[in-house]
Write an enzyme that holds these catalytic residues in place. Structure first.
Site, PDB file in Angstrom:
ATOM      1  CE  LYS A  14      80.947  61.058 106.199  1.00 29.27           C
ATOM      2  NZ  LYS A  14      82.060  61.920 105.761  1.00 29.27           N
TER       3      LYS A  14
ATOM      4  CB  SER B  49      81.487  64.669 108.136  1.00 26.92           C
ATOM      5  OG  SER B  49      82.036  64.279 106.893  1.00 26.92           O
TER       6      SER B  49
ATOM      7  CB  SER C 121      85.243  64.427 106.408  1.00 26.11           C
ATOM      8  OG  SER C 121      84.615  65.652 106.680  1.00 26.11           O
TER       9      SER C 121
END
Length: 483
Positions: free
Chosen positions: A78, A153, A177
């Site tokens: 990420k 996210s 997320s």
């Protein structure tokens, strides 16, 4: 053989058997990204030259007789994790040129385990959305329907996995997320117990990578199978070496059961504050039916369950008190004025968000004490049950919504609109007390979109929901390639 959608476990076995090299796997992954990512936009920071070099190094290590858990396996990270030599922006334009000098703890652990990092995956601005778009890198699309979000996210990571760009990815979870993108993209993710996996270096720029005890947020694994989640969690778990002196022994106990028929499961599909859409309800019931069919003890109600309304209010207040802690003074004062104008009778989630934003330290201590009572309630519940099955969000993936004011956005649940952030109440259920939760695929909506559910487990008993996820995967199937 088509390698791109194989599990990490399969790839590791093939690498050990000499059926394929890491260089070949890495080239295949890069070719697929170059072919398909224009439409998805999952890989926002490619790192292909270093990935090819790492793959060659992995092959050389294997030729010397070395073996490590992820040796030679292509993975992604990420964007919010620091990687030396690559930008860490969190989607914030003012930090587009910020390049950290050292890897985050979890990136170091991936590399030490032999993984080949292909690049970084897209996120929303400041990681503060249930979608993944920002001014720097643009919008990530859901591989199942490009007009819809992959979630956020960790949306770029979920989209990358569903597209066959990597075998594993690492993300983070404060408000679903990890779990929401898994649910929206038809993959697996695990939100570990709070504090289980070190987070240093997963920090907003330009803050220094210090060891911190986070209040709600965790880092965790994403994969296309439950067993791969466990493989990656074993690499990620453990305290920060900088805090070892005061760390507890974080050796995880084994799963409570090995057979589906031995599990005691509480199934929840109704929340007092938001309806569950029909597609998600069907997913929950598909899992419940599989459990019953497998001989598990399944209950739909328990007096031991902590109050869901109070849990949602506490989570909302703790979440938003943290999210505005660094707001400019004038913006904070405006929020205080608005909060002072709320009616004492207003017990909506909107009001809870506003009150949380202007919490005093005294307010926070009181909320934290209530959290401790909820933790105790969960301990009592998990003396009678092994896992709780419930939704992650009320709907499958929703259409892109880039309204710059998230408070004006709405979520459509079976034709009725609700405030956008109200959909976080299910994600917050295990987050507020710090419990582990595994997101698993649970079928498809009538439109063909993936639907997932979460399996909540007892604190530091992460292997229990992970094992249940594995057993359910055998029973109802798991990841499917997007059509």
């Amino acid at each position: 053989m088509e390698w791109n959608f194989q599990t990490a476990e399969t790839l590791a076995a093939a690498l050990r058997a000499g059926e394929v090299t890491s260089a070949e796997l890495t080239d295949a992954a890069i070719a697929r990204i170059k072919r398909d990512d224009k439409a998805i936009n999952a890989i926002c920071v490619p790192d292909f030259d270093r990935a090819r070099a790492a793959a060659r190094g992995a092959d050389q290590a294997r030729a010397r007789g070395e073996d490590r858990p992820l040796l030679g396996i292509p993975v992604t990270v990420k964007e919010s994790y620091n990687m030396a030599g690559l930008p860490t922006t969190w989607g914030m334009p003012q930090h587009r040129d910020y390049v950290p000098a050292e890897d985050a703890v979890q990136v170091s652990r991936l590399k030490a385990a032999g993984a080949v990092v292909l690049g970084k995956t897209n996120v929303p601005l400041g990681l503060q959305d249930i979608q993944s778009f920002n001014e720097i890198y643009g919008t990530t699309n859901n591989p199942w329907d490009h007009d819809r979000t992959p979630g956020g996210s960790s949306g770029g990571s979920a989209a990358a996995l569903a597209s066959g760009f990597c075998a594993l990815s690492i993300g983070s979870d404060l408000a679903g997320s990890l779990r929401t993108p898994a649910h929206f993209c038809g993959i697996y993710a695990h939100k570990p117990t709070l504090g289980l996996a070190a987070t240093r270096g997963m920090v907003a720029p330009p803050a220094p990578p210090l060891p911190v005890d986070l209040d709600l947020a965790v880092v965790g694994p994403m994969a296309r199978t439950a067993r791969d989640l466990t493989l990656l969690l074993d690499v990620m778990a453990g305290p920060d070496p900088l805090t070892l002196g005061k760390a507890h022994d974080l050796t995880l106990p084994p799963a409570r059961h090995e057979r589906l028929g031995d599990f005691r499961v509480l199934v929840l599909e109704e929340h007092p504050l938001i309806p569950t859409g029909s597609a998600v309800r069907a997913g929950v019931n598909r899992v419940a039916d599989a459990l019953v069919d497998g001989g598990a003890r399944v209950e739909r109600h328990s007096p031991l369950l902590p109050d869901l309304t109070e849990a949602a209010m506490l989570y909302t207040q703790l979440l938003f008190s943290g999210s505005v802690a660094r707001f400019p003074v004038d913006a904070y004062e405006q929020l205080r004025t608005r909060a002072a104008g709320l009616s004492a009778d207003d017990q909506s989630l909107d009001a809870a968000r506003l009150r949380g934003m202007v919490f005093s330290h005294r307010d926070w201590i009181e909320a934290n004490n209530h959290r401790k009572l909820h933790r105790h309630g969960w301990r009592q519940l998990f003396a009678e049950f092994d896992a709780v099955v419930c939704p992650i969000t009320p709907t499958p993936a929703f259409p892109h919504d880039h309204n710059p004011n998230p408070l004006e956005r709405r979520i459509d649940i079976d034709g009725v609109e609700y405030p956008y952030f109200d959909q976080l109440v299910w994600a917050g259920l295990p987050t507020m007390p710090g419990l582990p939760a595994t997101a698993i695929p649970a079928g498809r909506s009538p439109e063909g979109l993936p639907v997932g559910v979460q399996l909540i487990g007892p604190m530091f008993e992460d292997r229990t929901p992970l094992r249940l996820a594995e057993l359910l995967e055998q029973k109802i199937g798991g990841f499917q390639t997007p059509k």
